[in-house]
Design an enzyme around this catalytic site. Structure first.
Site, PDB file in Angstrom:
ATOM      1  N   SER A   2       0.862  -1.182   0.000  1.00 27.24           N
ATOM      2  CA  SER A   2       0.000   0.000   0.000  1.00 27.24           C
ATOM      3  C   SER A   2       0.896   1.228   0.000  1.00 27.24           C
ATOM      4  O   SER A   2       1.806   1.347   0.826  1.00 27.24           O
ATOM      5  CB  SER A   2      -0.911   0.006   1.232  1.00 27.24           C
ATOM      6  N   GLY A   3       0.660   2.141  -0.958  1.00 25.96           N
ATOM      7  CA  GLY A   3       1.502   3.317  -1.069  1.00 25.96           C
ATOM      8  C   GLY A   3       0.707   4.590  -1.216  1.00 25.96           C
ATOM      9  O   GLY A   3      -0.510   4.614  -1.000  1.00 25.96           O
ATOM     10  N   ASP A  53      12.282   7.235  -9.383  1.00 24.05           N
ATOM     11  CA  ASP A  53      12.143   6.851  -7.976  1.00 24.05           C
ATOM     12  C   ASP A  53      12.740   5.454  -7.812  1.00 24.05           C
ATOM     13  O   ASP A  53      12.031   4.461  -7.741  1.00 24.05           O
ATOM     14  CB  ASP A  53      10.671   6.877  -7.557  1.00 24.05           C
TER      15      ASP A  53
END
Length: 485
Positions: A130-131, A263
């Site tokens: 979950s981000g 990223d």
């Protein structure tokens, strides 16, 4: 005095009443004007917010347009198309049989084996991640096939920020969804053994705020746990680094051009049967930075700075490749590669570390160095000098395996319950056993590692032997007392 005072008092009182009424009326008109002014301000603010949201949607859409250059038989997204609708108004929806509608409304042309129909009877098993933007679930399809589903996290930070700024649930869901759309499109274009496989995707009504919900259907992997990886055998850690080098080589010459991972973090990767795979591509870019001179091409990291060249085309040449490579060194090679590397290969490993840590070579040379280490590790020429006499200290029994083992733990073991190591040959296993005073025997089976090297199980003793045509047991002659056959 009283006769004069009464009319005077009445006049003063009347003036006070008139003044009070005047003030009251003026105050009422003032509040009415303020209310109208406030409403006008709110309407203006709402219009500005909607304009900003439309602008953001257009920017996100233009961001993925370069990736949507399809084959000549497929639809092409035209860069001249812009989102002009009010984001608070439900847009025209895609006709399932019309690719034109899909293109014009921002849907992704279907590609994959699994679609919405296969998700109807799925069973959720676990939350894999979950981000800020996305949520990943482990699910089982009706046929029992395990897959990972990735969709917009309506409770995530990205959605929360958007709602706070724009107050538009449907528009915000569409805006946040563009990251996942970009990822799906990239997965359709980028095919490599170290990139997670896109099994399909689903677009349907029912997203946040009443918009469309988009779901990516991926092969299932395990989140990368660096602590566990640090405790794993060197061969497995080398496998991760080799896979990363192969991935970065592919990204440097991909069909989309040179791809940079903006990223670059371990959390962007998963393991699938021990193989490292990139699973998060929403921050990928294919654009080399523009420049006017070499001074514009400084590649900066927290502890290092590198100077690159500005090409005649006005681009920082090799920026994407070098940035990926140094991040691989920072986050992976430094921790996983040198520790417990085979002594005969240490000089090659150190050469890789120095080259990537200083960006002395590009990804081509780096990958060549990794492949050389792999070839030497598999063929084992560094073990050719082991004396044949090593095996004379052991009695070999073929077609049997041990039972009732008394084992011990060793560093780099493939088993947490004992000492299970990768070896190139029985002679190397004999060398390892002879170097440990508590080792009395070892056995070899047909079980092999990803490099094709057999696994040897070492122990201090066992109770008896049982038939097994795939196994052979080596008893150390001076340590074999107490074992029964």
């Amino acid at each position: 005095m009283s006769k004069i005072g009464n009319p005077l008092c009445a006049a003063v009182l009347l003036a006070f009443v008139v003044m009070s009424l005047t003030l009251l009326v003026n105050n009422w008109h003032s509040k009415d004007r303020d209310a109208k002014f406030t409403k006008e301000n709110l309407d203006a603010d709402l219009a500005v917010q909607r304009s900003l949201l439309v602008y953001e949607l257009n920017e996100r859409r233009k961001e993925i347009l370069p990736f949507l250059i399809l084959n000549e038989n497929e639809m092409v997204w035209e860069e001249s198309e812009h989102i002009s609708r009010d984001p608070s108004t439900k847009s025209k929806r895609m006709n399932g049989n019309s690719e034109n509608a899909a293109v014009s409304e921002g849907s992704i042309p279907y590609s994959g084996e699994i679609g919405c129909n296969e998700l109807v009877e799925m069973r959720a098993v676990d939350v894999l991640g979950s981000g800020y933007t996305k949520l990943v679930l482990k699910v089982l399809l009706s046929e029992g096939q395990p897959v990972a589903l990735k969709f917009v996290n309506d409770q995530g930070a990205d959605m929360g920020r958007c709602l706070e700024e724009f107050k538009d649930p449907e528009g915000c869901h569409e805006l946040v969804s563009y990251k996942l759309k970009k990822e799906i499109v990239l997965l359709q274009k980028l095919k490599h053994r170290n990139i997670i496989k896109l099994q399909g995707h689903c677009e349907e009504e029912g997203g946040g705020g009443g918009g469309r919900r988009i779901t990516a259907i991926l092969e299932q992997g395990s989140p990368l746990q660096m602590i566990q990886l640090l405790q794993s055998p060197w061969e497995e850690r080398f496998r991760v680094c080799l896979g990363l080098a192969r991935l970065l080589h592919y990204l440097s010459v991909s069909p989309l051009g040179s791809v940079v991972l903006l990223d670059f973090q371990p959390r962007q990767f998963v393991l699938v049967s021990g193989e490292l795979k990139l699973t998060d591509l929403d921050d990928a870019s294919v654009r080399e930075p523009e420049c006017r001179s070499d001074q514009d091409c400084v590649l900066q990291f927290p502890l290092r700075t590198f100077n690159l060249s500005c090409s005649p085309q006005g681009l920082c040449e090799g920026h994407n490749e070098r940035r990926n490579l140094y991040n691989a060194y920072r986050y992976f090679f430094t921790y996983l590669l040198p520790h417990q590397a085979p002594s005969a290969l240490t000089h090659l490993v150190e050469r890789i570390m120095n080259s990537t840590g200083e960006l002395q070579a590009g990804i081509n040379k780096t990958l060549e160095a990794f492949e050389e280490v792999l070839q030497l590790y598999q063929s084992g020429p560094h073990l050719d000098n082991l004396p044949p006499a090593l095996l004379r200290d052991y009695s070999v029994m073929r077609g049997v395996r041990t039972s009732g083992d008394v084992g011990y733990r060793c560093w780099g073991s493939y088993s947490h319950q004992g000492c299970l190591l990768s070896v190139q040959s029985p002679r190397e296993a004999a060398l390892l056993c002879s170097s440990q005073s508590h080792c009395t025997s070892f056995s070899l089976s047909q079980q092999k590692t990803w490099t094709g090297r057999p696994l040897a199980s070492f122990r201090t003793g066992f109770s008896h032997l049982v038939p097994d045509e795939t196994s052979e047991v080596y008893l150390r002659k001076t340590k074999a007392s107490g074992a029964t056959v």
